[in-house]
Write an enzyme that holds these catalytic residues in place. Sequence first.
Site, PDB file in Angstrom:
ATOM      1  N   ASP A  14      26.433  20.674 -21.587  1.00 35.05           N
ATOM      2  CA  ASP A  14      25.519  21.752 -21.990  1.00 35.05           C
ATOM      3  C   ASP A  14      26.093  22.615 -23.111  1.00 35.05           C
ATOM      4  OD1 ASP A  14      23.884  20.905 -19.855  1.00 35.05           O
ATOM      5  OD2 ASP A  14      25.046  22.138 -18.474  1.00 35.05           O
ATOM      6  N   LYS A  17      25.097  20.132 -27.688  1.00 41.24           N
ATOM      7  CA  LYS A  17      25.313  18.927 -28.499  1.00 41.24           C
ATOM      8  C   LYS A  17      24.012  18.452 -29.144  1.00 41.24           C
ATOM      9  CE  LYS A  17      27.042  16.785 -24.878  1.00 41.24           C
ATOM     10  NZ  LYS A  17      27.254  17.828 -23.897  1.00 41.24           N
ATOM     11  N   GLY A  41      21.067  16.223 -20.458  1.00 43.35           N
ATOM     12  CA  GLY A  41      19.882  17.005 -20.817  1.00 43.35           C
ATOM     13  C   GLY A  41      20.145  17.665 -22.148  1.00 43.35           C
ATOM     14  N   HIS A  42      19.537  17.137 -23.192  1.00 39.85           N
ATOM     15  CA  HIS A  42      19.747  17.701 -24.518  1.00 39.85           C
ATOM     16  C   HIS A  42      18.466  18.380 -24.982  1.00 39.85           C
ATOM     17  CE1 HIS A  42      23.173  14.597 -25.324  1.00 39.85           C
ATOM     18  NE2 HIS A  42      23.494  15.544 -24.486  1.00 39.85           N
ATOM     19  N   GLN A 228      27.411  14.782 -21.333  1.00 34.83           N
ATOM     20  CA  GLN A 228      28.275  15.579 -20.441  1.00 34.83           C
ATOM     21  C   GLN A 228      29.400  16.225 -21.259  1.00 34.83           C
ATOM     22  OE1 GLN A 228      27.476  12.137 -19.065  1.00 34.83           O
ATOM     23  NE2 GLN A 228      25.647  13.244 -18.556  1.00 34.83           N
TER      24      GLN A 228
HETATM   25  P1  IMP Z   1      26.323  13.228 -11.932  1.00 31.81           P
HETATM   26  O1  IMP Z   1      26.710  12.932 -13.330  1.00 31.81           O
HETATM   27  O2  IMP Z   1      24.838  13.337 -11.712  1.00 31.81           O
HETATM   28  O3  IMP Z   1      26.981  12.307 -10.929  1.00 31.81           O
HETATM   29  O4  IMP Z   1      26.884  14.694 -11.567  1.00 31.81           O
HETATM   30  C1  IMP Z   1      28.280  14.968 -11.458  1.00 31.81           C
HETATM   31  C2  IMP Z   1      28.610  16.335 -12.051  1.00 31.81           C
HETATM   32  O5  IMP Z   1      28.378  16.322 -13.453  1.00 31.81           O
HETATM   33  C3  IMP Z   1      27.743  17.472 -11.504  1.00 31.81           C
HETATM   34  O6  IMP Z   1      28.529  18.658 -11.458  1.00 31.81           O
HETATM   35  C4  IMP Z   1      26.664  17.631 -12.551  1.00 31.81           C
HETATM   36  O7  IMP Z   1      26.116  18.941 -12.555  1.00 31.81           O
HETATM   37  C5  IMP Z   1      27.463  17.358 -13.807  1.00 31.81           C
HETATM   38  N1  IMP Z   1      26.647  16.868 -14.919  1.00 31.81           N
HETATM   39  C6  IMP Z   1      26.172  15.619 -15.109  1.00 31.81           C
HETATM   40  N2  IMP Z   1      25.500  15.545 -16.266  1.00 31.81           N
HETATM   41  C7  IMP Z   1      25.565  16.760 -16.829  1.00 31.81           C
HETATM   42  C8  IMP Z   1      25.087  17.290 -18.082  1.00 31.81           C
HETATM   43  O8  IMP Z   1      24.485  16.611 -18.909  1.00 31.81           O
HETATM   44  N3  IMP Z   1      25.362  18.604 -18.308  1.00 31.81           N
HETATM   45  C9  IMP Z   1      26.077  19.357 -17.436  1.00 31.81           C
HETATM   46  N4  IMP Z   1      26.553  18.904 -16.277  1.00 31.81           N
HETATM   47  C10 IMP Z   1      26.302  17.604 -15.978  1.00 31.81           C
END
Ligand code: IMP
Length: 456
Positions: A14, A17, A41-42, A228
């Site tokens: 977040d 990017k 989520g972009h 991420q």
């Molecule tokens: P997962 O990727 O859904 O398995 O989530 C694992 C961790 O990564 C959690 O804390 C999510 O909130 C975090 N996470 C996954 N994708 C994003 C992203 O695009 N932005 C921020 N946090 C993310």
Amino acid sequence: MSRSVVLFGTQWGDEGKGKVVDLLSEQADAVVRFQGGHNAGHTVVVGGRSTILHLLPSGILHPKVHCFLGSGVVLSPPALLEEIAYLEKGGLPVRDRLHVSSACPLVLPCHQALDQALESMRKSKKQVIGTTQRGIGPAYEDKVARRALRLCDLMETGGWEEQLRELLDYYNFLLEHWCKQDLMDVNAVLDASLAWVEPLRPLVSDVPARLATLRGAPNTKLLFEGAQGMLLDMDHGTYPYVTSSNTAAAVAATGAGVPPRSIDYVLGISKAYCTRVGAGPFPTELKDALGERLSDRGMEFGSTTGRARRCGWLDAASLRRVHQINGLDGLCLTKLDVLDGIDPLQLCIGYEVDGVRYRALPDGASLQARCRPIYEELPGWQKSTSGLVLASELPHQAVAYLRRVEELVEVPVTMISTGKDRRDTIILEDPYADRQAAFVPGEHIEQAVAMHGTFS
Ligand code: IMP
């Protein structure tokens, strides 16, 4: 000569990017995603209109740019088809310039069911990770365990039914006996999956070959878009509160299928402060009115899950570690305007646990949870920086803040984002152009202000 830039998040995701990818895509020929899935989520704002993307590279908003999903991405077919339909409904053609690696492992409904079931089990034990519950973790587990079904398997419809039934047998066993949950309806999943085949077939591509061709063509510009952030990286993040892929810049090579030496520039993106969604250590977190102020001003709600993001001070110590691992050529600081009017500011320069000082976060969840930040205080500024495009217009306290970041991280601040729109950006270095002068930490930003204000 072609030129390749990797852009990736240096915090917990977040970082903004999407906006920077969108900006650089103006000059790129191709934008490539190389890891993660539709957990990303972009949010991209163009001309006041906001578009949220989860799986497609943010470069897709530029009609001439070719977009790629490399084999490091875990692919949810329904999420991809929905996102294509969403953009095409808004009048943006996507299909003729989207190329998806046939080696992408699939995210299937059984992965999402298990992700959700495991999170609710962890909840009852008060050990939640706070995943996006999209099935990303189980899909990567299958890949590593060599039982993943990939896009190429779905396209070979002859063997698909048998492979899918076998995988779902395994998941139903886990759901029933381990998670005490309802079973998946195998025939319903099979029917749904067969409906994906024909819409996906024209998108399937030999991504490494296409990228090699592009790299071989004169003057092409490639952009590799990370998802991420580095503190969610499987190996280098705040394990086990991480995502299930490596998010480091080096993964652009393996996840897309290009040689490591083909990367020319590594651009790290960081907010001017820090946020995190989900559980896990966050040493500089502010659980007070100031944290709320950052949250309100920065509109800090997750674009994938809508969850409120935790907010805190910028952590220069972790940025320095990110630089050690990734070799940043430049750092882009986003949302500088959110700090307007906050005085004084704190910058984290290290940590302390039980009287021991650390320059980087020590490994181990319980040690990390006990880390207390060591701060350096800097004066804030009262003037608004919102929408500025010239460094020379920045308040001198903001320049001093950026200078200190450069010195501590030992990376030049090459871009500063001052608002949501792609125009609200101070560009001090174009990652696609050759660097003009050697970088001296701290002096870089001062020179930019004194000489040009902007190099764009
Ligand atoms: P997962 O990727 O859904 O398995 O989530 C694992 C961790 O990564 C959690 O804390 C999510 O909130 C975090 N996470 C996954 N994708 C994003 C992203 O695009 N932005 C921020 N946090 C993310």
